[in-house]
Design a protein around this motif. Sequence first.
Motif, PDB file in Angstrom:
ATOM      1  N   VAL A 125       0.862  -1.180   0.000  1.00 52.10           N
ATOM      2  CA  VAL A 125       0.000   0.000   0.000  1.00 52.10           C
ATOM      3  C   VAL A 125       0.896   1.227   0.000  1.00 52.10           C
ATOM      4  O   VAL A 125       1.660   1.445   0.945  1.00 52.10           O
ATOM      5  CB  VAL A 125      -0.939   0.027   1.222  1.00 52.10           C
ATOM      6  CG1 VAL A 125      -1.883   1.217   1.142  1.00 52.10           C
ATOM      7  CG2 VAL A 125      -1.723  -1.280   1.337  1.00 52.10           C
ATOM      8  N   ASP A 127       1.136   5.336  -0.296  1.00 51.64           N
ATOM      9  CA  ASP A 127       0.541   6.671  -0.298  1.00 51.64           C
ATOM     10  C   ASP A 127       1.578   7.639  -0.847  1.00 51.64           C
ATOM     11  O   ASP A 127       2.646   7.820  -0.264  1.00 51.64           O
ATOM     12  CB  ASP A 127       0.146   7.074   1.123  1.00 51.64           C
ATOM     13  CG  ASP A 127      -0.205   8.549   1.229  1.00 51.64           C
ATOM     14  OD1 ASP A 127      -1.157   8.981   0.550  1.00 51.64           O
ATOM     15  OD2 ASP A 127       0.481   9.271   1.983  1.00 51.64           O
ATOM     16  N   ASP A 217      -7.272   3.627   3.048  1.00 52.95           N
ATOM     17  CA  ASP A 217      -7.706   2.732   4.122  1.00 52.95           C
ATOM     18  C   ASP A 217      -9.066   2.119   3.823  1.00 52.95           C
ATOM     19  O   ASP A 217      -9.299   0.943   4.100  1.00 52.95           O
ATOM     20  CB  ASP A 217      -7.711   3.464   5.467  1.00 52.95           C
ATOM     21  CG  ASP A 217      -8.712   4.595   5.529  1.00 52.95           C
ATOM     22  OD1 ASP A 217      -8.535   5.595   4.809  1.00 52.95           O
ATOM     23  OD2 ASP A 217      -9.682   4.488   6.306  1.00 52.95           O
ATOM     24  N   VAL A 220      -8.493  -0.518   0.743  1.00 52.60           N
ATOM     25  CA  VAL A 220      -7.750  -1.707   1.178  1.00 52.60           C
ATOM     26  C   VAL A 220      -8.570  -2.509   2.178  1.00 52.60           C
ATOM     27  O   VAL A 220      -8.554  -3.752   2.176  1.00 52.60           O
ATOM     28  CB  VAL A 220      -6.397  -1.300   1.783  1.00 52.60           C
ATOM     29  CG1 VAL A 220      -5.671  -2.514   2.344  1.00 52.60           C
ATOM     30  CG2 VAL A 220      -5.533  -0.607   0.741  1.00 52.60           C
ATOM     31  N   VAL A 233       3.048  -1.208   4.169  1.00 57.10           N
ATOM     32  CA  VAL A 233       2.380   0.077   3.991  1.00 57.10           C
ATOM     33  C   VAL A 233       3.403   1.183   4.162  1.00 57.10           C
ATOM     34  O   VAL A 233       4.159   1.195   5.137  1.00 57.10           O
ATOM     35  CB  VAL A 233       1.240   0.274   5.024  1.00 57.10           C
ATOM     36  CG1 VAL A 233       0.428   1.531   4.698  1.00 57.10           C
ATOM     37  CG2 VAL A 233       0.321  -0.953   5.088  1.00 57.10           C
ATOM     38  N   VAL A 240      -0.890   6.163   6.492  1.00 59.37           N
ATOM     39  CA  VAL A 240      -0.352   4.878   6.943  1.00 59.37           C
ATOM     40  C   VAL A 240      -1.067   4.407   8.193  1.00 59.37           C
ATOM     41  O   VAL A 240      -1.504   3.245   8.291  1.00 59.37           O
ATOM     42  CB  VAL A 240       1.162   4.990   7.178  1.00 59.37           C
ATOM     43  CG1 VAL A 240       1.688   3.767   7.929  1.00 59.37           C
ATOM     44  CG2 VAL A 240       1.899   5.146   5.852  1.00 59.37           C
ATOM     45  N   THR A 243      -4.619   3.292   7.478  1.00 55.52           N
ATOM     46  CA  THR A 243      -4.660   2.010   6.766  1.00 55.52           C
ATOM     47  C   THR A 243      -4.360   0.847   7.701  1.00 55.52           C
ATOM     48  O   THR A 243      -5.049  -0.190   7.677  1.00 55.52           O
ATOM     49  CB  THR A 243      -3.658   2.019   5.596  1.00 55.52           C
ATOM     50  OG1 THR A 243      -3.998   3.078   4.693  1.00 55.52           O
ATOM     51  CG2 THR A 243      -3.683   0.699   4.851  1.00 55.52           C
ATOM     52  N   TYR A 259       5.100  -1.409   8.393  1.00 55.58           N
ATOM     53  CA  TYR A 259       4.732  -0.081   7.881  1.00 55.58           C
ATOM     54  C   TYR A 259       5.745   0.968   8.295  1.00 55.58           C
ATOM     55  O   TYR A 259       6.443   0.832   9.289  1.00 55.58           O
ATOM     56  CB  TYR A 259       3.345   0.316   8.383  1.00 55.58           C
ATOM     57  CG  TYR A 259       3.235   0.465   9.891  1.00 55.58           C
ATOM     58  CD1 TYR A 259       3.424   1.701  10.503  1.00 55.58           C
ATOM     59  CD2 TYR A 259       2.953  -0.646  10.686  1.00 55.58           C
ATOM     60  CE1 TYR A 259       3.324   1.818  11.895  1.00 55.58           C
ATOM     61  CE2 TYR A 259       2.853  -0.523  12.079  1.00 55.58           C
ATOM     62  CZ  TYR A 259       3.043   0.707  12.648  1.00 55.58           C
ATOM     63  OH  TYR A 259       2.964   0.829  14.014  1.00 55.58           O
TER      64      TYR A 259
END
Length: 262
Positions: A125, A127, A217, A220, A233, A240, A243, A259
């Motif tokens: 994931v 961003d 978020d 996912v 992430v 973050v 999510t 993450y």
Amino acid sequence: MTLDPDQTGPIAIGGKAREWTATVVGAHRLREDLTVIRLIGEFVPFAAGQSVEVRTPQHPNMVRRLYPALPPSMDGKLEFHVRTVPGGWCSGSLVSDTRTGDEWRISNPAGWLAVDPEAPEVVMVADGVGLAPLRALLLDMSRREDPPRTTLFVGGRYPRDLYASDMLHLLTGELPWLTVLPVVLDDEDPVRADNWYEACRVDIGFRPEEMIPGSLDEVVGRFAPLVHHQVLVCGGAAAVHATVERLVATGTPPENIRYEGF
């Protein structure tokens, strides 16, 4: 991950301070607030997914931590995706003032974003420029004999925020085990033009009908629980954290998630 922009001092290896040097060979302004910077220099012993500390001529006494967008290269190639942080004068000058020939000093590789060798499936994931370390990991995984099936979510506020859509489109054609899902909060770009975007616009990329509306978020979370996946992430701290919280709340085991936010 908390970063201190006032931190100074190179990494100490075996009690001896160590930095590596690299020279900017290209600074490609893709958006008003984003530049892709490519360098060549000494080999830097980091792992794909890690970040490094950099010192630049614009701010020689300030350390900024950035994520390489390429895996380690014996020929010293490096690439960084730098976006202006609101109120961040250091990131703003890197985006607007970096020039070919600038010498950067690089030190202190760190971070824990990594793909386990035994992971059966992977979800990434990204961003914004959180895409950089995940791209490095994807290229590193492509060297494996049998890479795990991987789904990459890339998010932005507007379609034009998906600055690497052409690269990702081409990458999916080269890597049959990779699926890329673009996510946008607003499905139309703002009326205010971005001249840098217009200057580098290409026909290759995500079509409007391929873009999933919503926040990262939320989108996912629709695929959760990710019980048998390793989840990575990376991106802005708020996105973050949102999510990761959504994933855990919808049943993804926390131990499956790695993450880093900035």
